[in-house]
Design a protein around this motif. Sequence first.
Motif, PDB file in Angstrom:
ATOM      1  N   CYS A 120       0.833  -1.198   0.000  1.00 54.13           N
ATOM      2  CA  CYS A 120       0.000   0.000   0.000  1.00 54.13           C
ATOM      3  C   CYS A 120       0.872   1.254   0.000  1.00 54.13           C
ATOM      4  O   CYS A 120       1.920   1.292   0.626  1.00 54.13           O
ATOM      5  CB  CYS A 120      -0.928   0.006   1.206  1.00 54.13           C
ATOM      6  SG  CYS A 120      -2.163  -1.305   1.127  1.00 54.13           S
ATOM      7  N   VAL A 121       0.400   2.258  -0.709  1.00 57.57           N
ATOM      8  CA  VAL A 121       1.150   3.502  -0.860  1.00 57.57           C
ATOM      9  C   VAL A 121       1.119   4.309   0.435  1.00 57.57           C
ATOM     10  O   VAL A 121       0.073   4.506   1.036  1.00 57.57           O
ATOM     11  CB  VAL A 121       0.563   4.327  -2.022  1.00 57.57           C
ATOM     12  CG1 VAL A 121       1.162   5.721  -2.070  1.00 57.57           C
ATOM     13  CG2 VAL A 121       0.770   3.609  -3.340  1.00 57.57           C
ATOM     14  N   ASP A 122       2.285   4.771   0.835  1.00 61.76           N
ATOM     15  CA  ASP A 122       2.447   5.661   1.974  1.00 61.76           C
ATOM     16  C   ASP A 122       2.510   7.084   1.413  1.00 61.76           C
ATOM     17  O   ASP A 122       3.301   7.360   0.517  1.00 61.76           O
ATOM     18  CB  ASP A 122       3.739   5.313   2.716  1.00 61.76           C
ATOM     19  CG  ASP A 122       3.997   6.149   3.942  1.00 61.76           C
ATOM     20  OD1 ASP A 122       3.261   7.138   4.176  1.00 61.76           O
ATOM     21  OD2 ASP A 122       4.937   5.822   4.674  1.00 61.76           O
ATOM     22  N   GLU A 123       1.671   7.967   1.916  1.00 66.03           N
ATOM     23  CA  GLU A 123       1.615   9.351   1.420  1.00 66.03           C
ATOM     24  C   GLU A 123       2.977  10.033   1.400  1.00 66.03           C
ATOM     25  O   GLU A 123       3.255  10.827   0.508  1.00 66.03           O
ATOM     26  CB  GLU A 123       0.655  10.178   2.267  1.00 66.03           C
ATOM     27  CG  GLU A 123      -0.799   9.871   2.032  1.00 66.03           C
ATOM     28  CD  GLU A 123      -1.298  10.406   0.706  1.00 66.03           C
ATOM     29  OE1 GLU A 123      -0.881  11.512   0.301  1.00 66.03           O
ATOM     30  OE2 GLU A 123      -2.091   9.701   0.071  1.00 66.03           O
ATOM     31  N   SER A 124       3.833   9.726   2.350  1.00 66.75           N
ATOM     32  CA  SER A 124       5.138  10.391   2.411  1.00 66.75           C
ATOM     33  C   SER A 124       6.053   9.986   1.253  1.00 66.75           C
ATOM     34  O   SER A 124       7.038  10.662   0.976  1.00 66.75           O
ATOM     35  CB  SER A 124       5.827  10.106   3.747  1.00 66.75           C
ATOM     36  OG  SER A 124       6.112   8.732   3.874  1.00 66.75           O
ATOM     37  N   ASP A 125       5.736   8.902   0.567  1.00 65.15           N
ATOM     38  CA  ASP A 125       6.540   8.435  -0.574  1.00 65.15           C
ATOM     39  C   ASP A 125       5.988   8.907  -1.912  1.00 65.15           C
ATOM     40  O   ASP A 125       6.557   8.584  -2.956  1.00 65.15           O
ATOM     41  CB  ASP A 125       6.595   6.898  -0.591  1.00 65.15           C
ATOM     42  CG  ASP A 125       7.236   6.312   0.645  1.00 65.15           C
ATOM     43  OD1 ASP A 125       8.080   6.991   1.260  1.00 65.15           O
ATOM     44  OD2 ASP A 125       6.892   5.166   0.990  1.00 65.15           O
ATOM     45  N   SER A 126       4.901   9.667  -1.914  1.00 66.41           N
ATOM     46  CA  SER A 126       4.176   9.964  -3.141  1.00 66.41           C
ATOM     47  C   SER A 126       5.004  10.677  -4.210  1.00 66.41           C
ATOM     48  O   SER A 126       4.883  10.359  -5.394  1.00 66.41           O
ATOM     49  CB  SER A 126       2.902  10.751  -2.849  1.00 66.41           C
ATOM     50  OG  SER A 126       3.205  11.981  -2.242  1.00 66.41           O
ATOM     51  N   GLU A 127       5.871  11.603  -3.828  1.00 62.85           N
ATOM     52  CA  GLU A 127       6.658  12.338  -4.829  1.00 62.85           C
ATOM     53  C   GLU A 127       7.604  11.401  -5.586  1.00 62.85           C
ATOM     54  O   GLU A 127       7.683  11.436  -6.813  1.00 62.85           O
ATOM     55  CB  GLU A 127       7.446  13.456  -4.157  1.00 62.85           C
ATOM     56  CG  GLU A 127       8.207  14.327  -5.138  1.00 62.85           C
ATOM     57  CD  GLU A 127       8.950  15.461  -4.453  1.00 62.85           C
ATOM     58  OE1 GLU A 127       9.970  15.881  -5.016  1.00 62.85           O
ATOM     59  OE2 GLU A 127       8.520  15.909  -3.375  1.00 62.85           O
ATOM     60  N   ILE A 128       8.296  10.560  -4.869  1.00 63.95           N
ATOM     61  CA  ILE A 128       9.238   9.632  -5.504  1.00 63.95           C
ATOM     62  C   ILE A 128       8.482   8.533  -6.252  1.00 63.95           C
ATOM     63  O   ILE A 128       8.903   8.106  -7.326  1.00 63.95           O
ATOM     64  CB  ILE A 128      10.216   9.060  -4.471  1.00 63.95           C
ATOM     65  CG1 ILE A 128      11.086  10.198  -3.950  1.00 63.95           C
ATOM     66  CG2 ILE A 128      11.073   7.956  -5.067  1.00 63.95           C
ATOM     67  CD1 ILE A 128      12.017   9.854  -2.854  1.00 63.95           C
ATOM     68  N   LEU A 129       7.357   8.096  -5.706  1.00 67.66           N
ATOM     69  CA  LEU A 129       6.541   7.100  -6.413  1.00 67.66           C
ATOM     70  C   LEU A 129       6.085   7.629  -7.776  1.00 67.66           C
ATOM     71  O   LEU A 129       6.075   6.891  -8.757  1.00 67.66           O
ATOM     72  CB  LEU A 129       5.323   6.702  -5.577  1.00 67.66           C
ATOM     73  CG  LEU A 129       5.585   5.716  -4.458  1.00 67.66           C
ATOM     74  CD1 LEU A 129       4.356   5.594  -3.563  1.00 67.66           C
ATOM     75  CD2 LEU A 129       5.962   4.355  -5.013  1.00 67.66           C
ATOM     76  N   GLU A 130       5.718   8.896  -7.836  1.00 65.60           N
ATOM     77  CA  GLU A 130       5.320   9.494  -9.111  1.00 65.60           C
ATOM     78  C   GLU A 130       6.470   9.442 -10.111  1.00 65.60           C
ATOM     79  O   GLU A 130       6.274   9.108 -11.276  1.00 65.60           O
ATOM     80  CB  GLU A 130       4.853  10.944  -8.912  1.00 65.60           C
ATOM     81  CG  GLU A 130       3.475  11.060  -8.335  1.00 65.60           C
ATOM     82  CD  GLU A 130       2.407  10.460  -9.235  1.00 65.60           C
ATOM     83  OE1 GLU A 130       2.425  10.695 -10.460  1.00 65.60           O
ATOM     84  OE2 GLU A 130       1.565   9.716  -8.698  1.00 65.60           O
ATOM     85  N   THR A 131       7.662   9.770  -9.660  1.00 62.71           N
ATOM     86  CA  THR A 131       8.836   9.721 -10.536  1.00 62.71           C
ATOM     87  C   THR A 131       9.072   8.314 -11.046  1.00 62.71           C
ATOM     88  O   THR A 131       9.277   8.094 -12.248  1.00 62.71           O
ATOM     89  CB  THR A 131      10.091  10.217  -9.779  1.00 62.71           C
ATOM     90  OG1 THR A 131       9.867  11.543  -9.332  1.00 62.71           O
ATOM     91  CG2 THR A 131      11.327  10.159 -10.654  1.00 62.71           C
ATOM     92  N   LEU A 132       9.011   7.330 -10.156  1.00 61.77           N
ATOM     93  CA  LEU A 132       9.257   5.944 -10.553  1.00 61.77           C
ATOM     94  C   LEU A 132       8.134   5.386 -11.426  1.00 61.77           C
ATOM     95  O   LEU A 132       8.382   4.563 -12.304  1.00 61.77           O
ATOM     96  CB  LEU A 132       9.450   5.069  -9.310  1.00 61.77           C
ATOM     97  CG  LEU A 132      10.755   5.322  -8.551  1.00 61.77           C
ATOM     98  CD1 LEU A 132      10.727   4.617  -7.193  1.00 61.77           C
ATOM     99  CD2 LEU A 132      11.950   4.851  -9.361  1.00 61.77           C
ATOM    100  N   SER A 133       6.908   5.841 -11.230  1.00 59.37           N
ATOM    101  CA  SER A 133       5.808   5.346 -12.065  1.00 59.37           C
ATOM    102  C   SER A 133       5.851   5.965 -13.462  1.00 59.37           C
ATOM    103  O   SER A 133       5.488   5.308 -14.439  1.00 59.37           O
ATOM    104  CB  SER A 133       4.453   5.592 -11.406  1.00 59.37           C
ATOM    105  OG  SER A 133       4.134   6.957 -11.390  1.00 59.37           O
ATOM    106  N   MET A 134       6.316   7.209 -13.571  1.00 56.54           N
ATOM    107  CA  MET A 134       6.431   7.840 -14.894  1.00 56.54           C
ATOM    108  C   MET A 134       7.475   7.125 -15.750  1.00 56.54           C
ATOM    109  O   MET A 134       7.376   7.116 -16.970  1.00 56.54           O
ATOM    110  CB  MET A 134       6.777   9.322 -14.759  1.00 56.54           C
ATOM    111  CG  MET A 134       5.605  10.159 -14.292  1.00 56.54           C
ATOM    112  SD  MET A 134       5.887  11.934 -14.363  1.00 56.54           S
ATOM    113  CE  MET A 134       7.239  12.140 -13.234  1.00 56.54           C
TER     114      MET A 134
END
Length: 71
Positions: A22-36
Motif C-alpha cells: 500500500c502507498v504511503d503518502e510520504s513516498d508519493s513524490e518519488i513514487l510518481e517519478t518511478l511510475s512515470m
Amino acid sequence: MCTKKNGKELMRIFTKYYSGCCVDESDSEILETLSMTEYLEYYVDGGELCARAGPIGRLFKKPRVPRTSRA
C-alpha cells in the motif's frame, strides 16, 4: 541527473514497493517519478492504492535491502 542522496532515496522506495504494498503518502513524490519511468506501477487492492514493480522494474531482480551499521 540526480544527486547521490536522491539516488539512494529512489532505490529505497523502489525496493520497498518492488513486491507490492500500500502507498504511503510520504513516498508519493518519488513514487510518481518511478511510475512515470515505468519502474513502478499503481494498482488497487481491496480499495487501497498500492504500488509494485512495473514493466521496466520487473526486468531487475528484487534489490536487497542494505544492511544498516550497528553501533
